[in-house]
Scaffold this active site. Structure first.
Site, mmCIF file in Angstrom:
data_model
loop_
_atom_site.group_PDB
_atom_site.id
_atom_site.type_symbol
_atom_site.label_atom_id
_atom_site.label_comp_id
_atom_site.label_asym_id
_atom_site.label_seq_id
_atom_site.Cartn_x
_atom_site.Cartn_y
_atom_site.Cartn_z
ATOM 1 N N ASP A 272 0.492 -1.149 -0.093
ATOM 2 C CA ASP A 272 0.227 0.207 0.129
ATOM 3 C C ASP A 272 1.036 1.187 -0.162
ATOM 4 O OD1 ASP A 272 -1.691 -1.717 0.179
ATOM 5 O OD2 ASP A 272 -2.929 -1.080 2.079
ATOM 6 N N HIS A 428 3.609 -2.735 3.175
ATOM 7 C CA HIS A 428 3.623 -0.949 2.678
ATOM 8 C C HIS A 428 5.119 -1.062 1.826
ATOM 9 C CE1 HIS A 428 0.698 -0.190 5.226
ATOM 10 N NE2 HIS A 428 0.486 0.480 4.730
HETATM 11 ZN ZN LIG Z 1 -2.956 3.564 3.621
#
Ligand SMILES: [Zn+2]
Length: 468
Positions: A272, A428
């Protein structure tokens, strides 16, 4: 008789003496103007006549021996023809010397400019300096700026002006150029490449451009080679015109995606909040192990957004996360959809089509949205699903968003996938700990024989309980 002959003798003698005196006075005498008999004198200049000279056998005669008068009507303030006359008395004789004097305008007009040269860009030839301005003043005509003509050639601009009396003034303003920029020698493709063992390595080569960005055909010498039958790191060095670039090629054994105890289980790695400065490393590491993943992308790091193209081209799934990733997207359904559509337009730009899948910032169970609009996540979810979109949460959390250490991220993922049902792993690609640990995680998971998949609208979903 004697008297007469004496007289004659005396007479002859006297005549000879007189002749001798005359000869002594005038013999070898020359009376001449100094300089030309006709001269030009510049308008408004000081005129001082050069005078005359008397010589006797080339020796100057003393000023005591003659007297003279001068008459001159020369007026240098008015153009015209004048004369200067000398009347010289030398013994009994008067000499007259006349000089014709023309007062003329023989001074060319003077051109002045605001710049002394015109600077141009070496590559574009665009003018960098100020616009050329000029004026021209003539000593006789005054301001003659209107009469200036401008001519251009390869070397510069030539300004020319002619006054009413035919005097020509010129000024050359030469072009100067900025320094030639240095040549650029770059790799085509990535500086780090991963090649599966046993496959063929095709070298994407290099590009050579001159400082102005024009592609050049130059001789490139290459050293180093890649043996795709043997795992390892290889280095290829390319040299052209004293410039050198290097590529690292890693030959690896791709994961076989089979394995007894984990057969049937598919792991969906998701990243992400990128693309960002680490995303390229994430892509290289995924490539190294032949693993495909899903990127929930944002436009937070503008200069990296184009990496979406690379994510897509390398076979990963690209999905919407948020354009701004700002919590105020939750102030209304429309605000959310606007932000969503902007991100999906980016995705379309780089992949050729819009994505049908997304992940809520904070996940669907986030409570932050409560302070923006009551029930907004629920409303968004129903609107989006009614339009055919699907959202994904996760059932394995790497913990990186909460600041987990590398070893914690490793254990969260590696242990998490042993017990997951759908195995959607949250990571992430903007977290350095994740990026640095990814190689270890993938080595472990691939060696265990896990299969990896990318998410699409028909994939098994993990939905948290919507809290707002
Ligand atoms: Zn996010």
């Amino acid at each position: 008789m004697i008297k007469k002959s004496v007289f004659i003798l005396v007479l002859i003698g006297t005549l000879m003496v007189i002749a001798g005196i005359i000869y002594w006075i005038f013999g070898g005498i020359e009376v001449k103007l100094v300089g030309e008999n006709e001269i030009n004198v510049t308008y408004k200049s000081d005129y001082n006549d050069e005078g005359f000279k008397i010589t006797k056998y080339d020796n100057e005669v003393s000023e005591k021996r003659y007297r003279y008068e001068t008459k001159s009507n020369v007026d240098t303030n008015i153009l015209g023809e004048y004369e200067t006359v000398y009347y010289i008395k030398y013994f009994l004789k008067t000499y007259e010397l006349k000089r014709i004097v023309h007062v003329v305008d023989n001074v060319e007009p003077e051109i002045t400019t605001n710049i002394e040269s015109i600077e141009k860009d070496y590559c574009t030839k665009k003018v960098l300096s100020k616009d050329l301005e000029y004026n021209a003043i003539d000593n006789y005509d005054g301001d003659v700026t209107d009469k200036v003509t401008k001519e251009e050639n390869e070397e510069g601009v030539i300004l020319t002006v002619t006054d009413n009396n035919g005097n020509v003034g010129t000024k050359n303003i030469l072009y100067t150029y900025t320094e030639k920029p240095k040549d650029k020698f770059t790799l085509n493709g990535s500086s780090t490449m991963y090649v599966a063992k046993g496959s063929k390595f095709s070298d994407p080569g290099t590009t050579y451009k001159d400082g102005c960005g024009v592609k050049m055909d130059v001789k490139v010498s290459t050293s180093g080679s890649v043996d795709t039958s043997k795992n390892g790191d290889y280095k290829i060095t390319y040299t052209a015109n004293d410039l050198t670039v290097t590529r690292k090629v890693t030959v690896y054994t791709p994961s076989t995606n089979t394995g007894g105890s984990v057969s049937g289980k598919v792991i969906y790695l998701t990243f992400d909040d990128g693309p960002g400065s680490y995303t390229e490393r994430v892509l290289n590491t995924l490539n190294k192990y032949g693993v495909k993943a899903t990127f929930f992308v944002t436009h937070q790091f503008g200069s990296y957004v184009n990496l979406i193209k690379k994510e897509y081209e390398q076979g990963h799934s690209v999905a919407v996360h948020s354009y701004t990733h700002n919590w105020n997207i939750y102030k209304s359904v429309d605000a959310y959809v606007n932000d969503f559509n902007k991100m999906n337009a980016d995705i379309e730009k780089y992949t050729g089509s819009k994505s049908k899948i997304f992940r809520f910032p904070g996940g669907s169970s986030n409570t932050v949205s409560k302070s923006y609009a009551k029930g907004v996540v629920k409303a968004i979810a129903s609107r989006m699903t009614s339009e055919g979109y699907q959202y994904f949460d996760w059932d394995v959390d790497s913990g990186d968003a909460a600041g987990a250490s590398r070893s914690k991220i490793y254990s969260n993922v590696v242990n998490g996938v042993k017990n997951c049902s759908k195995c959607i792993v949250l990571m992430h690609d903007i977290k350095s700990n994740t990026v640095n640990e990814l190689d270890n995680i993938l080595r472990e998971l691939t060696s265990k024989g896990y299969k990896f998949g990318t998410l699409n609208v028909n994939s098994p979903t993990v939905h948290h309980k919507i809290a707002n």
